[in-house]
Design an enzyme around this catalytic site. Structure first.
Site, PDB file in Angstrom:
ATOM      1  N   CYS A 197      47.415  -5.881 -28.517  1.00  0.00           N
ATOM      2  CA  CYS A 197      46.267  -5.216 -27.875  1.00  0.00           C
ATOM      3  C   CYS A 197      46.539  -4.852 -26.418  1.00  0.00           C
ATOM      4  CB  CYS A 197      45.031  -6.102 -27.954  1.00  0.00           C
ATOM      5  SG  CYS A 197      44.432  -6.361 -29.632  1.00  0.00           S
ATOM      6  N   GLN A 242      42.770 -13.348 -36.283  1.00  0.00           N
ATOM      7  CA  GLN A 242      42.112 -13.367 -34.969  1.00  0.00           C
ATOM      8  C   GLN A 242      40.641 -13.763 -35.065  1.00  0.00           C
ATOM      9  OE1 GLN A 242      42.702 -10.165 -32.220  1.00  0.00           O
ATOM     10  NE2 GLN A 242      44.829  -9.859 -32.814  1.00  0.00           N
ATOM     11  N   ARG A 261      25.662   1.715 -29.138  1.00  0.00           N
ATOM     12  CA  ARG A 261      24.364   1.691 -29.812  1.00  0.00           C
ATOM     13  C   ARG A 261      23.300   1.253 -28.800  1.00  0.00           C
ATOM     14  NH1 ARG A 261      27.689  -1.069 -33.250  1.00  0.00           N
ATOM     15  NH2 ARG A 261      26.607  -3.051 -32.905  1.00  0.00           N
ATOM     16  N   SER A 293      34.562  -6.577 -31.303  1.00  0.00           N
ATOM     17  CA  SER A 293      34.824  -5.155 -31.077  1.00  0.00           C
ATOM     18  C   SER A 293      34.972  -4.453 -32.420  1.00  0.00           C
ATOM     19  CB  SER A 293      36.096  -4.978 -30.247  1.00  0.00           C
ATOM     20  OG  SER A 293      37.204  -5.558 -30.909  1.00  0.00           O
ATOM     21  N   HIS A 347      37.557  -0.497 -29.250  1.00  0.00           N
ATOM     22  CA  HIS A 347      38.842  -1.115 -28.955  1.00  0.00           C
ATOM     23  C   HIS A 347      39.940  -0.421 -29.760  1.00  0.00           C
ATOM     24  CE1 HIS A 347      41.962  -3.879 -28.126  1.00  0.00           C
ATOM     25  NE2 HIS A 347      41.586  -4.902 -28.870  1.00  0.00           N
ATOM     26  N   CYS A 388      43.353 -10.295 -23.946  1.00  0.00           N
ATOM     27  CA  CYS A 388      44.034 -11.160 -24.903  1.00  0.00           C
ATOM     28  C   CYS A 388      44.824 -10.307 -25.885  1.00  0.00           C
ATOM     29  CB  CYS A 388      43.033 -12.051 -25.630  1.00  0.00           C
ATOM     30  SG  CYS A 388      41.757 -11.139 -26.527  1.00  0.00           S
TER      31      CYS A 388
END
Length: 397
Positions: free
Chosen positions: A91, A151, A215, A252, A353, A383
């Site tokens: 990431c 994760q 949203r 995410s 993400h 992270c």
């Protein structure tokens, strides 16, 4: 010794990473090229002056394979003489690309570099690069005899260790959406987003101007109705103390997007008539427990502040990637940072993400926040799978 400065940074709007998402009809090379081309147009720099393009991508398979950075650079119109390379620190891939670019400028190896990132999760689904194979091998299996976990389960372990209630997770997620919606309403993303014309299902080009996952009407009460996303018998048996609080709403989403950052030295910027927006002050990368996996942001923050010679109180704005709201809440608990300084314009829970693009996206947003609030120092951390984390301190100029 050279310094490293950011001349400009730009990102695409972020689309939902599924078929029918606003950017799902766009090849990831073309999406990535749009961000790079927009950066070149905004800065007015001669494309031939770019020494390298260093780009992050996580799903390096299919349409994002074969050193996708090279093809994005060519699609963006850069000369064939400009090289490009794709990096993978999960990431944090494009944040690592920023580090590599800055380190190259500081060392004198580069004068001008583009650091960028892309992820089209609608076209290259998360995890598809492993092709269902064991990517860990016997040595890792022997070292972590209980086995590593997805994760989402790591996010649950963090929730358990820091005693984060479902209510806190959901409230943080709702606030992320509200902050992002306000930022859009007040025009705070206008300077960082380059609209895209993306192919629709019928082949027509449709303008995409806003982040699709935000949203505005989300509330903690609505989020409370969602079921746990990662509860499964195998994990319930192994971790009986977990009461399963992580949902799709406080995590995410999956997304499509790209971002690009132009990095040079102050001296080169002066020579080329460019006005830098920020100095890349300090960098850090750490390894941490790969079972908890997502807690590296805590030691990475300490390490980069130590290298920078700064205290938390001296940082005016933080961007902490919201892979899961539990990650940011644990980070807040350990650092004691004022939440009002963190993810001011919303985070990945709302904005999205797009894995390989998120590091450059966070940097693009961090620069905007510092300028909007008149801050001097900003800190970005995220992270990364495998128990890794990057952290960066920038100084607004």
């Amino acid at each position: 010794m050279n310094d490293a400065v950011i001349v400009d940074a730009v990102r695409t709007p972020i689309g939902k990473g599924k078929p029918g998402g606003a950017l799902s009809g766009m090849h990831p090379v073309d999406l990535h090229a749009h961000a790079i081309r927009s950066l070149l147009e905004r800065t007015g720099i001669d494309p031939a002056a770019v020494d390298d393009v260093i780009s992050g991508a996580v799903g390096q398979i299919g349409e994002q394979s074969g050193n996708t950075a090279r093809w994005a650079a060519l699609a963006a119109g850069l000369p064939e003489s400009v090289p490009a390379v794709t990096v993978d620190r999960q990431c944090g891939s494009s944040q690592q690309a920023i580090h590599f670019a800055a380190q190259g400028v500081i060392s004198g190896a580069y004068d001008v570099v583009i650091a960028s990132g892309v992820e089209s999760m609608s076209r290259v689904p998360i995890g598809s690069q492993t092709a269902g194979r064991d990517f860990l091998g016997a040595g890792v299996a022997e070292r972590y005899a209980g086995g590593l976990v997805p994760q989402g389960v790591s996010a649950e372990l963090i929730t358990q260790r820091w005693n984060l209630s479902r209510e806190r997770l959901d409230a943080f997620a709702a606030e992320s959406h509200h902050r992002a919606a306000r930022a859009w309403d007040e025009g705070r993303f206008a300077g960082e987003v380059s609209p895209v014309k993306a192919p629709a299902a019928d082949g027509t080009l449709v303008p995409v101007t806003h982040d699709e996952s935000v949203r505005p009407g989300t509330t903690p009460q609505i989020l409370a109705g969602l079921r746990p996303a990662f509860r499964a018998g195998i994990w319930q048996e192994r971790f009986p103390a977990i009461d399963w609080r992580v949902t799709a709403g406080n995590s995410s989403p999956v997304n499509d997007g790209a971002a690009a950052v132009l990095i040079t030295s102050s001296e080169t910027a002066r020579r080329l008539g460019l006005r830098p927006r920020a100095r890349l002050h300090s960098f850090a990368v750490v390894g941490d427990d790969p079972l908890l996996m997502l807690t590296g942001v805590i030691p990475a923050t300490r390490k980069v502040l130590d290298r920078a010679g700064l205290s938390l109180a001296e940082i005016d704005a933080f961007e902490v990637n919201e892979a899961f709201t539990s990650v940011v809440l644990a980070w807040l608990a350990e650092t004691g940072t004022d939440p009002a300084k963190v993810n001011v314009n919303g985070g990945a829970t709302a904005l999205g993400h797009p894995l390989g693009a998120s590091g450059a996206r966070l940097m693009t947003t961090l620069l905007s926040v510092l300028e909007q609030r008149g801050g001097r120092y900003g800190l970005q951390t995220m992270c990364e799978a495998g128990g890794l984390a990057n952290a960066t301190v920038v100084e607004r100029l």
